[in-house]
Each structure stands twice: as structure tokens, then as C-alpha cells.
Design an enzyme around this catalytic site. Structure first.
Site, PDB file in Angstrom:
ATOM      1  N   HIS A   9       0.821  -1.211   0.000  1.00 57.97           N
ATOM      2  CA  HIS A   9       0.000   0.000   0.000  1.00 57.97           C
ATOM      3  C   HIS A   9       0.860   1.267   0.000  1.00 57.97           C
ATOM      4  O   HIS A   9       2.024   1.264   0.420  1.00 57.97           O
ATOM      5  CB  HIS A   9      -0.909   0.019   1.222  1.00 57.97           C
ATOM      6  CG  HIS A   9      -0.154   0.034   2.521  1.00 57.97           C
ATOM      7  ND1 HIS A   9       0.373   1.185   3.067  1.00 57.97           N
ATOM      8  CD2 HIS A   9       0.178  -0.977   3.363  1.00 57.97           C
ATOM      9  CE1 HIS A   9       0.980   0.905   4.190  1.00 57.97           C
ATOM     10  NE2 HIS A   9       0.894  -0.403   4.396  1.00 57.97           N
ATOM     11  N   GLU A  87      -1.329  -6.776   7.507  1.00 56.58           N
ATOM     12  CA  GLU A  87      -0.007  -6.501   8.059  1.00 56.58           C
ATOM     13  C   GLU A  87       0.229  -7.376   9.294  1.00 56.58           C
ATOM     14  O   GLU A  87      -0.724  -7.923   9.877  1.00 56.58           O
ATOM     15  CB  GLU A  87       0.084  -5.010   8.426  1.00 56.58           C
ATOM     16  CG  GLU A  87       1.395  -4.565   9.076  1.00 56.58           C
ATOM     17  CD  GLU A  87       2.616  -4.846   8.219  1.00 56.58           C
ATOM     18  OE1 GLU A  87       3.022  -6.043   8.159  1.00 56.58           O
ATOM     19  OE2 GLU A  87       3.160  -3.918   7.627  1.00 56.58           O
TER      20      GLU A  87
END
Length: 246
Positions: A9, A87
Site C-alpha cells: 500500500h 499486516e
């Protein structure tokens, strides 16, 4: 030959503030929006197109995928989301500034928490409101699979099954796949695909917003990888990630 494109990202608000983010659902910065836009333009300039996108369930990955695909006029392709490519969960470190944390606990300890393969940070308390068991998006995840803290080995343990059961079937069906995820979930996938050792994976850093093209053979085994765009810029961005905790 087959390929999968992996994109971390764009810069998030807590990337900018140098905080441990983990599963905290923070938005992109203006720089991050620009990085997502650039990622889409880079992929388009290479003549790439996709049939499906896989993302985590965190908004910084979702937004990056939306922006990049919109730049490619592929905003309409099917999306598959999974917490398994979230994550790494940084436990009680989430929200703390990295250099300040290193000053308190020592650079070596923070390096182990950030980059060691098997040492997780201190866990969240079960009643901590940041615990994912209180988040509706994880309501269907078995309680014993929800982390309160993770090392990279834990991310490998949850991300690789998603690769084999979620992404591989798309590749075997001949679909063109892009995965928009996070630094540590991408590290976990690359460790598996490239057979990177537990020691060497500590030195692998993933820059934000730069597509990584991974070439695979007919058995979907790793062949090669390359970042799109300026290679020196990608290396510099990865080095900046490594230096975040000083």
C-alpha cells in the site's frame, strides 16, 4: 510462465508519523494516494492488465488497490479480501513511534521486534479495545486464530495458506492476479516463494507503492522478480524502510 504482481500500500498516516501500525486501520496520506496513482500508471505503462485483485481487509491496502486499478480503468474487476494478508500484528507496540520506542527499549530489542523471524512484540491484553476480537470485520475468524501479537513466522503461517488456497487457484485458472497488501505479508509470501532463510528475511524491506512483478514457472515456482520503474529509487525506498527505527 505465469506472474503475480505484489504491491505494498501507499504511505499511510502512521507510516508518515513513523508509528507501528499493524492491524490499526489508518488511511493513506496525500503522498500515499500519489504512490497508489503512480503504481497504477507504472503497471499500465507496462501494458499490464488484471482479472482479479486480492487485498487485505485494511483500508490502506483497499484504497491503494482502488486508486491503482482506477488509473488502469480496471476499477470493475473482482476483488477478494482476506485478513490473512493483513499486516503483521504488532501487539502492544501499535501506535508507538519507532525511534522513541528504540530509545526506551534499545535499538537491538526493537530490531528484534521489527525484523526477527520468531520473536513477537509484547501482546495486547485480551481486554484491550485494540484487540481484534472486538472488531466486526474479524467476527467470523476463529478466536484461536486471532493474534494479540505476531512475529513474521506467524504471518507466514497465515499468509501461505491463503496463497495456496486463495491465489494459486486463480493463477492455475489462467487469471492475471495483483495482490495489494502490506510490508510483512508481502515479505511472508516472498519468503515462501523464494525460499529465503529465516536470517536473510530480516534484511528484506518492501517499499510503499512500487509494484513488484514476480515471474513463476508452469508449476508456479519462483523464477525471478523486479520492481517496476526506477530500480535505484526502489532500492532507496527499501533502505528508508530499514532505517525507520534508527
Amino acid at each position: 510462465m505465469s506472474r503475480v504482481v505484489l504491491v505494498r500500500h501507499g504511505q499511510s498516516v502512521w507510516n508518515l508519523e513513523n508509528r507501528f501500525t499493524g492491524w490499526t486501520d489508518v488511511p493513506l496520506t496525500e503522498v500515499g494516494i500519489g504512490e497508489a496513482t503512480s503504481a497504477g500508471e507504472l503497471m499500465a505503462s507496462e501494458g499490464m492488465s488484471f482479472d482479479v485483485v486480492h487485498t487485505s481487509v485494511l483500508r490502506r491496502a483497499i484504497r491503494t488497490a482502488d486508486i491503482a486499478l482506477d488509473r488502469m480503468d480496471l476499477h470493475w474487476i473482482p476483488v477478494k479480501r482476506s485478513w490473512r494478508i493483513n499486516e503483521r500484528h504488532y501487539g502492544a507496540l501499535q501506535g508507538l513511534e519507532k525511534k522513541e520506542t528504540a530509545a526506551i527499549h534499545g535499538a537491538e530489542q526493537v530490531f528484534q521486534w521489527r525484523r526477527s523471524y520468531s520473536i513477537p512484540p509484547p501482546p495486547l491484553d485480551p481486554d484491550d479495545p485494540r484487540n481484534p476480537r472486538f472488531d466486526a470485520r474479524y467476527a467470523s475468524v476463529p478466536a484461536d486464530e486471532l493474534p494479540a501479537s505476531e512475529c513474521l513466522a506467524d504471518v507466514v503461517a497465515r499468509a501461505v495458506p491463503y496463497w495456496t488456497r486463495g491465489i494459486v487457484p486463480d493463477l492455475r485458472a489462467g487469471l492475471r492476479v495483483v495482490v495489494v497488501a502490506h510490508g510483512n505479508s508481502i515479505r511472508a509470501l516472498l519468503k515462501y516463494l523464494k525460499g529465503i532463510s529465516d536470517e536473510d528475511i530480516t534484511r528484506l524491506n518492501i517499499p510503499t507503492g512500487i509494484p513488484l512483478v514476480v515471474e513463476l514457472d508452469s508449476n508456479l515456482s519462483y523464477v525471478s522478480d523486479r520492481y517496476l520503474g526506477d530500480q535505484a529509487a526502489a532500492e532507496a525506498a527499501a533502505a528508508a524502510v530499514a532505517a525507520q527505527a534508527g
